[in-house]
Design a protein around this motif. Structure first.
Motif, mmCIF file in Angstrom:
data_model
loop_
_atom_site.group_PDB
_atom_site.id
_atom_site.type_symbol
_atom_site.label_atom_id
_atom_site.label_comp_id
_atom_site.label_asym_id
_atom_site.label_seq_id
_atom_site.Cartn_x
_atom_site.Cartn_y
_atom_site.Cartn_z
ATOM 1 N N GLY A 125 5.132 62.903 43.538
ATOM 2 C CA GLY A 125 5.634 62.399 44.796
ATOM 3 C C GLY A 125 7.134 62.488 44.854
ATOM 4 O O GLY A 125 7.807 62.790 43.871
ATOM 5 N N ALA A 126 7.697 62.240 46.019
ATOM 6 C CA ALA A 126 9.134 62.352 46.215
ATOM 7 C C ALA A 126 9.840 61.237 45.476
ATOM 8 O O ALA A 126 9.336 60.119 45.351
ATOM 9 N N GLY A 127 11.030 61.561 44.985
ATOM 10 C CA GLY A 127 11.835 60.569 44.309
ATOM 11 C C GLY A 127 12.731 59.853 45.294
ATOM 12 O O GLY A 127 12.561 59.954 46.517
ATOM 13 N N VAL A 128 13.714 59.148 44.775
ATOM 14 C CA VAL A 128 14.697 58.475 45.614
ATOM 15 C C VAL A 128 15.624 59.536 46.205
ATOM 16 O O VAL A 128 16.106 60.406 45.481
ATOM 17 N N SER A 129 15.828 59.475 47.496
ATOM 18 C CA SER A 129 16.744 60.429 48.121
ATOM 19 C C SER A 129 17.931 59.685 48.724
ATOM 20 O O SER A 129 17.796 58.528 49.169
ATOM 21 N N GLN A 130 19.057 60.352 48.732
ATOM 22 C CA GLN A 130 20.276 59.763 49.288
ATOM 23 C C GLN A 130 20.974 60.784 50.165
ATOM 24 O O GLN A 130 20.932 61.984 49.908
ATOM 25 N N SER A 131 21.612 60.268 51.209
ATOM 26 C CA SER A 131 22.369 61.163 52.076
ATOM 27 C C SER A 131 23.608 60.450 52.615
ATOM 28 O O SER A 131 23.602 59.219 52.774
ATOM 29 N N PRO A 132 24.693 61.194 52.864
ATOM 30 C CA PRO A 132 24.852 62.599 52.494
ATOM 31 C C PRO A 132 25.044 62.742 50.988
ATOM 32 O O PRO A 132 25.253 61.759 50.297
ATOM 33 N N SER A 133 25.013 63.952 50.497
ATOM 34 C CA SER A 133 25.256 64.153 49.070
ATOM 35 C C SER A 133 26.754 64.067 48.778
ATOM 36 O O SER A 133 27.155 63.629 47.705
ATOM 37 N N ASN A 134 27.543 64.481 49.736
ATOM 38 C CA ASN A 134 28.996 64.401 49.619
ATOM 39 C C ASN A 134 29.584 63.901 50.927
ATOM 40 O O ASN A 134 29.099 64.267 52.001
ATOM 41 N N LYS A 135 30.602 63.077 50.824
ATOM 42 C CA LYS A 135 31.271 62.569 52.011
ATOM 43 C C LYS A 135 32.762 62.503 51.740
ATOM 44 O O LYS A 135 33.197 61.860 50.781
ATOM 45 N N VAL A 136 33.523 63.191 52.566
ATOM 46 C CA VAL A 136 34.973 63.115 52.483
ATOM 47 C C VAL A 136 35.453 62.418 53.750
ATOM 48 O O VAL A 136 35.079 62.799 54.857
ATOM 49 N N THR A 137 36.260 61.406 53.583
ATOM 50 C CA THR A 137 36.736 60.646 54.730
ATOM 51 C C THR A 137 38.206 60.315 54.562
ATOM 52 O O THR A 137 38.770 60.429 53.469
ATOM 53 N N GLU A 138 38.789 59.905 55.641
ATOM 54 C CA GLU A 138 40.199 59.511 55.591
ATOM 55 C C GLU A 138 40.303 58.011 55.388
ATOM 56 O O GLU A 138 39.459 57.233 55.875
ATOM 57 N N LYS A 139 41.326 57.627 54.704
ATOM 58 C CA LYS A 139 41.586 56.209 54.475
ATOM 59 C C LYS A 139 41.569 55.445 55.804
ATOM 60 O O LYS A 139 42.127 55.893 56.797
ATOM 61 N N GLY A 140 40.867 54.323 55.805
ATOM 62 C CA GLY A 140 40.791 53.489 56.995
ATOM 63 C C GLY A 140 39.538 53.701 57.833
ATOM 64 O O GLY A 140 39.215 52.879 58.690
ATOM 65 N N LYS A 141 38.833 54.811 57.576
ATOM 66 C CA LYS A 141 37.600 55.081 58.317
ATOM 67 C C LYS A 141 36.436 54.313 57.706
ATOM 68 O O LYS A 141 36.461 53.925 56.541
ATOM 69 N N ASP A 142 35.393 54.112 58.514
ATOM 70 C CA ASP A 142 34.156 53.496 58.025
ATOM 71 C C ASP A 142 33.183 54.591 57.613
ATOM 72 O O ASP A 142 33.146 55.663 58.219
ATOM 73 N N VAL A 143 32.371 54.311 56.586
ATOM 74 C CA VAL A 143 31.338 55.250 56.157
ATOM 75 C C VAL A 143 30.021 54.522 55.969
ATOM 76 O O VAL A 143 29.994 53.334 55.644
ATOM 77 N N GLU A 144 28.938 55.271 56.192
ATOM 78 C CA GLU A 144 27.587 54.747 55.955
ATOM 79 C C GLU A 144 26.878 55.678 55.000
ATOM 80 O O GLU A 144 26.821 56.889 55.212
ATOM 81 N N LEU A 145 26.319 55.093 53.963
ATOM 82 C CA LEU A 145 25.571 55.851 52.971
ATOM 83 C C LEU A 145 24.116 55.408 53.063
ATOM 84 O O LEU A 145 23.828 54.217 53.166
ATOM 85 N N ARG A 146 23.224 56.379 52.942
ATOM 86 C CA ARG A 146 21.810 56.086 53.160
ATOM 87 C C ARG A 146 21.000 56.300 51.894
ATOM 88 O O ARG A 146 21.277 57.224 51.118
ATOM 89 N N CYS A 147 19.994 55.459 51.726
ATOM 90 C CA CYS A 147 19.089 55.578 50.584
ATOM 91 C C CYS A 147 17.647 55.449 51.056
ATOM 92 O O CYS A 147 17.306 54.482 51.754
#
Lengths: 114, 113
Positions: free
Chosen positions: A1-23
């Motif tokens: 079966g499928a394992g744990v997946s995460q997205s995005p695999s890479n994220k580049v952002t600028e200081k001060g921005k918000d980011v969302e990581l998914r699992c």
């Protein structure tokens, strides 16, 4: 079966921005964990969920970090107003339950804050 | 204090040799000690684990030795192979809690042919 997946695999952002990581945990796993891995270091525990409840948030580094989980499935880790020190690999793991030993890890999201 | 200290930071072993990685802890409130193996670009994967009521556990070429009185545990990789080249993490689980793992800093193992 499928394992744990995460997205995005890479994220580049600028200081001060918000980011969302998914699992996406393994189907049927009720427990979900977030870790942070800084370059050349071990894994740092951030937060865990049993179902959609997070009884202990003390591992979150600051109030800029938050996480939520929908039912017993997807979880998102949000970092607001990102700082350069937030640059790391963020790993998610799941297990059948809190009483079950083995945590299965996803491949992680590499976050780079410029 | 909940800390796990791991050594060495890096290790080079010849093919067929024995790789030994050591970990030590201070807090006695740990009830489970797993070792994880991580390849570049991948998440850690459980390799072998031991509970504190057992002094040694062997699975294939991998053995954990556990010394409760010294608060130390180690991973031995016998007949090391180039495919074993990876980063290894020891960890300890906080007892009575919620499967929270405290990780060591990791050991980068390189097995040369």
């Amino acid at each position: 079966g499928a394992g744990v997946s995460q997205s995005p695999s890479n994220k580049v952002t600028e200081k001060g921005k918000d980011v969302e990581l998914r699992c996406d945990p393994i189907s049927g796993h009720t427990a979900l964990y977030w870790y942070r891995q800084r370059l050349g270091q071990g894994l740092e525990f951030l937060i865990y969920f049993q179902g959609n409840s997070a009884p202990d948030k003390s591992g979150l580094p600051s109030d800029r970090f938050s996480a939520e989980r929908t039912g017993e499935s997807v979880s998102t880790l949000t970092i607001q107003r990102t700082q350069q020190e937030d640059s790391a690999v963020y790993l998610c793991a799941s297990s059948l339950g809190l009483a079950r030993d083995e945590q299965f890890f996803g491949p992680g999201t590499r976050l780079t804050v410029l | 204090q909940q800390q796990v200290k791991q050594s060495p930071q890096s290790l080079i072993v010849q093919k067929g040799g024995i790789s030994i990685i050591n970990c030590a802890y201070e807090n006695t409130a740990f009830d489970y000690f797993p070792w994880y193996q991580q390849f570049p670009g991948k998440g850690p994967a459980l390799l072998i684990a031991i509970r504190p009521d057992v002094s040694e556990k062997k699975e294939g070429r991998f053995t954990i030795s556990f010394n409760k009185s010294a608060k130390q545990f180690s991973l031995h990789i016998m007949d090391s192979q180039p495919g074993d080249s990876a980063t290894y993490f020891c960890a300890a689980r906080v007892s009575g809690g919620y499967n929270k793992l405290i990780f060591g800093a990791g050991t980068r193992l390189a097995v040369h042919p």
